[in-house]
Design an enzyme around this catalytic site. Structure first.
Site, PDB file in Angstrom:
ATOM      1  N   VAL A 133       0.896  -1.262  -0.027  1.00 37.89           N
ATOM      2  CA  VAL A 133      -0.226   0.060  -0.017  1.00 37.89           C
ATOM      3  C   VAL A 133       0.695   1.327   0.118  1.00 37.89           C
ATOM      4  CG1 VAL A 133      -2.079  -1.077   1.126  1.00 37.89           C
ATOM      5  CG2 VAL A 133      -0.349   0.148   2.526  1.00 37.89           C
ATOM      6  N   ARG A 170       1.148   4.283  -4.169  1.00 36.27           N
ATOM      7  CA  ARG A 170       0.164   5.463  -3.721  1.00 36.27           C
ATOM      8  C   ARG A 170      -0.952   5.297  -4.932  1.00 36.27           C
ATOM      9  NH1 ARG A 170       4.674   7.427  -1.670  1.00 36.27           N
ATOM     10  NH2 ARG A 170       4.614   7.968   0.721  1.00 36.27           N
ATOM     11  N   GLN A 195      -9.483  -6.249   9.904  1.00 38.92           N
ATOM     12  CA  GLN A 195      -9.229  -6.900  11.033  1.00 38.92           C
ATOM     13  C   GLN A 195     -10.138  -6.628  12.354  1.00 38.92           C
ATOM     14  OE1 GLN A 195      -5.233  -6.685  12.138  1.00 38.92           O
ATOM     15  NE2 GLN A 195      -4.711  -8.539  11.162  1.00 38.92           N
ATOM     16  N   ARG A 234       9.839  -3.911  -7.269  1.00 38.39           N
ATOM     17  CA  ARG A 234       9.743  -4.936  -6.275  1.00 38.39           C
ATOM     18  C   ARG A 234       9.818  -6.201  -7.000  1.00 38.39           C
ATOM     19  NH1 ARG A 234       9.039  -2.951  -1.266  1.00 38.39           N
ATOM     20  NH2 ARG A 234       7.556  -1.223  -1.163  1.00 38.39           N
TER      21      ARG A 234
END
Length: 226
Positions: free
Chosen positions: A78, A81, A90, A169
């Site tokens: 995340v 952006r 959760q 990444r």
């Protein structure tokens, strides 16, 4: 992890190519799509991307369903952006039966694995006790859950954002879990947009440059030294 490309712009290569061609034509993009040769449009798109004019690929969007990554991984994800995210809450959902991601370095070390499992089991037992017996809401009990906790997330990115994501990444210096995620995503978008993502990957592959200056990296030897 389970990664699925669940939706994408129809004919992303042709859309981006028509957008690129329309910048130097009196025709509109729809006319270009209908009248111009597909191979010529692909050539135009390749040249446009190679020259760094990547705004045209922003018109193509890709949506992924990602299941079973750790919260440590999703926190890295995340940070990118220019994207849309919908993550499992959760506050309302308890982790499933297979609750945690175990890093390979811990799996391969029996003593480390024993210590890791012991800590996770203690955290989980306390989490369950708080939420079920102490009447503590999940939104507060979850403070005990570690970064290893599994999560699901839906991600939508345009092609330009994905190119940046892949460059950062898929690099061998990226953390192992998000690198595996990025490579899975890259393999899937290449099937539906092979021209856009033809050279997508780490900077050594795209630009023959290694920001890490690491000659011992296997990709450095393949793409920079050649």
């Amino acid at each position: 992890m389970k990664v699925e490309l669940i939706e994408h712009t129809s004919q992303p290569d042709m859309l981006a190519a028509a957008a690129a061609r329309s910048c130097h034509s009196n025709k509109g993009a729809s006319e270009i799509q209908e009248s111009e040769d597909e191979e010529e449009l692909k050539r135009v798109l390749r040249k446009t991307v190679e020259q760094g004019h990547t705004a045209v690929i922003e018109h193509a969007n890709f949506t992924f369903s990602i299941k079973g990554i750790s919260r440590a991984c999703s926190h890295q994800l995340v940070r990118h952006r220019i994207a849309s995210y919908s993550q499992q809450s959760q506050r309302h959902i308890k982790p499933g039966e297979e609750k945690f991601v175990v890093p390979p370095s811990i799996k391969e070390n029996s003593q480390a694995l024993e210590n890791f499992k012991e800590a996770l089991e203690k955290a989980w037992k306390t989490y369950e006790d708080l939420s079920e017996n102490e009447d503590v809401p999940l939104e507060d009990s979850r403070f005990l859950l570690p970064n290893a906790t599994k999560t699901n997330i839906v991600v939508t990115m345009n092609a330009r954002s994905l190119m940046n994501f892949f460059e950062l990444r898929t690099c061998m210096h990226s953390q192992w879990e998000i690198r595996a995620l990025a490579n899975s995503m890259l393999n899937q978008v290449k099937k539906v947009a092979p021209t856009i993502f033809e050279d997508a990957g780490p900077p050594c592959k795209r630009r023959e440059v290694c920001p890490e200056k690491d000659p011992d990296c296997e990709l450095y030897k393949e793409y920079v030294e050649t």
